[in-house]
Design a protein around this motif. Sequence first.
Motif, PDB file in Angstrom:
ATOM      1  N   ALA A 123       0.837  -1.215   0.000  1.00  0.00           N
ATOM      2  CA  ALA A 123       0.000   0.000   0.000  1.00  0.00           C
ATOM      3  C   ALA A 123       0.869   1.262   0.000  1.00  0.00           C
ATOM      4  CB  ALA A 123      -0.925  -0.011   1.206  1.00  0.00           C
ATOM      5  N   GLU A 124       1.927   1.240   0.818  1.00  0.00           N
ATOM      6  CA  GLU A 124       2.848   2.382   0.869  1.00  0.00           C
ATOM      7  C   GLU A 124       3.564   2.571  -0.458  1.00  0.00           C
ATOM      8  OE1 GLU A 124       5.500   1.723   4.113  1.00  0.00           O
ATOM      9  OE2 GLU A 124       3.928   1.861   5.656  1.00  0.00           O
ATOM     10  N   SER A 125       3.985   1.461  -1.060  1.00  0.00           N
ATOM     11  CA  SER A 125       4.712   1.529  -2.338  1.00  0.00           C
ATOM     12  C   SER A 125       3.815   2.051  -3.459  1.00  0.00           C
ATOM     13  CB  SER A 125       5.260   0.146  -2.717  1.00  0.00           C
ATOM     14  OG  SER A 125       6.209  -0.284  -1.772  1.00  0.00           O
ATOM     15  N   LYS A 126       2.564   1.622  -3.475  1.00  0.00           N
ATOM     16  CA  LYS A 126       1.638   2.088  -4.524  1.00  0.00           C
ATOM     17  C   LYS A 126       1.340   3.582  -4.372  1.00  0.00           C
ATOM     18  CE  LYS A 126      -0.663  -2.149  -5.956  1.00  0.00           C
ATOM     19  NZ  LYS A 126      -1.936  -2.895  -6.076  1.00  0.00           N
ATOM     20  N   ALA A 127       1.229   4.027  -3.125  1.00  0.00           N
ATOM     21  CA  ALA A 127       1.005   5.458  -2.880  1.00  0.00           C
ATOM     22  C   ALA A 127       2.210   6.274  -3.338  1.00  0.00           C
ATOM     23  CB  ALA A 127       0.733   5.697  -1.400  1.00  0.00           C
ATOM     24  N   ARG A 128       3.402   5.766  -3.019  1.00  0.00           N
ATOM     25  CA  ARG A 128       4.632   6.456  -3.442  1.00  0.00           C
ATOM     26  C   ARG A 128       4.770   6.423  -4.958  1.00  0.00           C
ATOM     27  NH1 ARG A 128       7.518  10.666  -3.092  1.00  0.00           N
ATOM     28  NH2 ARG A 128       9.718  10.403  -3.566  1.00  0.00           N
ATOM     29  N   GLN A 129       4.392   5.317  -5.585  1.00  0.00           N
ATOM     30  CA  GLN A 129       4.462   5.197  -7.043  1.00  0.00           C
ATOM     31  C   GLN A 129       3.578   6.252  -7.713  1.00  0.00           C
ATOM     32  OE1 GLN A 129       2.396   1.954  -9.042  1.00  0.00           O
ATOM     33  NE2 GLN A 129       4.275   1.442 -10.176  1.00  0.00           N
ATOM     34  N   ALA A 130       2.362   6.432  -7.181  1.00  0.00           N
ATOM     35  CA  ALA A 130       1.432   7.413  -7.747  1.00  0.00           C
ATOM     36  C   ALA A 130       1.988   8.836  -7.604  1.00  0.00           C
ATOM     37  CB  ALA A 130       0.080   7.310  -7.055  1.00  0.00           C
ATOM     38  N   THR A 131       2.605   9.113  -6.457  1.00  0.00           N
ATOM     39  CA  THR A 131       3.202  10.444  -6.230  1.00  0.00           C
ATOM     40  C   THR A 131       4.354  10.690  -7.195  1.00  0.00           C
ATOM     41  OG1 THR A 131       2.609  10.387  -3.888  1.00  0.00           O
ATOM     42  CG2 THR A 131       4.358  11.911  -4.519  1.00  0.00           C
ATOM     43  N   LEU A 132       5.201   9.668  -7.355  1.00  0.00           N
ATOM     44  CA  LEU A 132       6.361   9.792  -8.252  1.00  0.00           C
ATOM     45  C   LEU A 132       5.932   9.982  -9.703  1.00  0.00           C
ATOM     46  CD1 LEU A 132       8.726   7.129  -6.668  1.00  0.00           C
ATOM     47  CD2 LEU A 132       9.250   9.565  -6.920  1.00  0.00           C
ATOM     48  N   GLU A 133       4.852   9.312 -10.108  1.00  0.00           N
ATOM     49  CA  GLU A 133       4.356   9.465 -11.482  1.00  0.00           C
ATOM     50  C   GLU A 133       4.000  10.917 -11.762  1.00  0.00           C
ATOM     51  OE1 GLU A 133       1.162   6.736 -12.144  1.00  0.00           O
ATOM     52  OE2 GLU A 133       2.481   4.995 -12.322  1.00  0.00           O
ATOM     53  N   LYS A 134       3.315  11.560 -10.810  1.00  0.00           N
ATOM     54  CA  LYS A 134       2.942  12.967 -10.973  1.00  0.00           C
ATOM     55  C   LYS A 134       4.169  13.876 -10.992  1.00  0.00           C
ATOM     56  CE  LYS A 134      -1.618  12.485  -8.804  1.00  0.00           C
ATOM     57  NZ  LYS A 134      -2.425  12.755  -7.601  1.00  0.00           N
ATOM     58  N   GLU A 135       5.105  13.596 -10.087  1.00  0.00           N
ATOM     59  CA  GLU A 135       6.312  14.415 -10.000  1.00  0.00           C
ATOM     60  C   GLU A 135       7.158  14.284 -11.263  1.00  0.00           C
ATOM     61  OE1 GLU A 135       8.221  13.196  -6.405  1.00  0.00           O
ATOM     62  OE2 GLU A 135       6.886  14.351  -5.112  1.00  0.00           O
ATOM     63  N   LEU A 136       7.262  13.055 -11.778  1.00  0.00           N
ATOM     64  CA  LEU A 136       8.058  12.831 -12.991  1.00  0.00           C
ATOM     65  C   LEU A 136       7.428  13.497 -14.209  1.00  0.00           C
ATOM     66  CD1 LEU A 136       9.071   9.123 -12.375  1.00  0.00           C
ATOM     67  CD2 LEU A 136      10.667  11.026 -12.665  1.00  0.00           C
ATOM     68  N   GLU A 137       6.109  13.484 -14.247  1.00  0.00           N
ATOM     69  CA  GLU A 137       5.409  14.127 -15.363  1.00  0.00           C
ATOM     70  C   GLU A 137       5.714  15.633 -15.374  1.00  0.00           C
ATOM     71  OE1 GLU A 137       1.041  13.398 -17.405  1.00  0.00           O
ATOM     72  OE2 GLU A 137       1.158  13.608 -15.246  1.00  0.00           O
ATOM     73  N   VAL A 138       5.715  16.228 -14.185  1.00  0.00           N
ATOM     74  CA  VAL A 138       6.033  17.655 -14.073  1.00  0.00           C
ATOM     75  C   VAL A 138       7.483  17.917 -14.468  1.00  0.00           C
ATOM     76  CG1 VAL A 138       6.332  19.569 -12.446  1.00  0.00           C
ATOM     77  CG2 VAL A 138       4.270  18.151 -12.348  1.00  0.00           C
ATOM     78  N   LEU A 139       8.388  17.036 -14.040  1.00  0.00           N
ATOM     79  CA  LEU A 139       9.806  17.209 -14.353  1.00  0.00           C
ATOM     80  C   LEU A 139      10.099  17.085 -15.845  1.00  0.00           C
ATOM     81  CD1 LEU A 139      11.381  15.268 -11.351  1.00  0.00           C
ATOM     82  CD2 LEU A 139      11.712  17.697 -11.857  1.00  0.00           C
ATOM     83  N   LEU A 140       9.206  16.428 -16.574  1.00  0.00           N
ATOM     84  CA  LEU A 140       9.393  16.271 -18.025  1.00  0.00           C
ATOM     85  C   LEU A 140       8.910  17.492 -18.812  1.00  0.00           C
ATOM     86  CD1 LEU A 140       8.557  12.547 -18.888  1.00  0.00           C
ATOM     87  CD2 LEU A 140      10.768  13.700 -19.049  1.00  0.00           C
ATOM     88  N   ILE A 141       8.230  18.420 -18.136  1.00  0.00           N
ATOM     89  CA  ILE A 141       7.808  19.643 -18.823  1.00  0.00           C
ATOM     90  C   ILE A 141       9.064  20.357 -19.321  1.00  0.00           C
ATOM     91  CG2 ILE A 141       6.763  21.929 -18.526  1.00  0.00           C
ATOM     92  CD1 ILE A 141       4.969  20.684 -16.361  1.00  0.00           C
TER      93      ILE A 141
END
Length: 362
Positions: A87-105
């Motif tokens: 559960a913790e890993s999936k929550a962190r995965q979702a957060t990282l996906e959003k952060e990485l998307e922003v970093l790719l701007i």
Amino acid sequence: MQMNEIFDKLQAVADRYDELNELISDPEVIADSQRFMKLSKEEGSLRETVEKYHEYQTVTQTIKDDEELLRETSDPELTEMTKEELAESKARQATLEKELEVLLIPKDPNDDKNIIMEIRGAAGGDEASLFAADLYGMYLRYAEKQGWKVEIIDQTETEVGGFKEIAMMITGENVYSKLKFENGAHRVQRVPVTESAGRVHTSTATVGVMPEAEDVEIEIDPKDIRVDVYRSSGAGGQHINKTSSAVRMTHLPTGIVVAMQDERSQQQNRAKAMRILKARVYDYYQQKEQSAYDAQRKDAIGTGDRSERIRTYNYPQNRVTDHRIGLTLNKLDKIMAGDLDDIVEALMIADQTQKLEQLRNE
């Protein structure tokens, strides 16, 4: 853009990062200080993205391992522990996906640069020059809060204590990224100090923000510059300048003119004039065609006409409105005291949101 396309981009960034680390370890590159600095800067700009991408890969692998373990184990205690970690890993995965998307701007290459800011009184006569001085004070106090350094390069004062125009260099961390949205016409609505009837007047001042051009980015051929020297127009008396210390530089290919008489010596005026000229020429050449340049400058700086504005400062109601994002704040007094964070952050978020939307629709 689909997630698999995002990961393809992230892998390309990671590959480039590895390549850069090899290059900046190469003795030949180290010996070439200009190239070494350029590659080191690029490596630094990719570091956060690559670190988060590697963390994402680790978290994703942990999720796969935990899911496999849950299928295989029948131990209640191990199952419970694994479910918690999953559960913790999936929550962190979702957060990282959003952060990485922003970093790719796509990053604005000028974001970490110092700037030259020019403020001019526009429509409204004396009141416009006084408002230009108020804006200068606002940016000066904001710069102080940010820990930036402000150096006045040129100024033309008016008899009422305002500025016909003032140019300043602002140096520090992420100056351009925070102040680039200040480009444009700023409108003020207030009762002028000279108005006996107490009527609210509308005036404007324009703000221009240009990234400082580094020598590595733009080289101006001395043959392309015409330099004229003349006597400064001082205040008279002991301040009369008996030598030709004022400098006017004209960049012949673009027609850009910079005049400087702020300093006592011709050498100091030459140095300041060249800094502004380089910034203006760099700004000019960032546009591919003359027509595109003119349109962009008109959109950004405006003519100063009362109908053109990016922001309105309404003194009677203590209100500031940024018309581009529909933001209204009822704390004009604090904003004029340099408390610009709410406006700056809202503009940065709006810009980021727009770019993210474009990225997703690619």
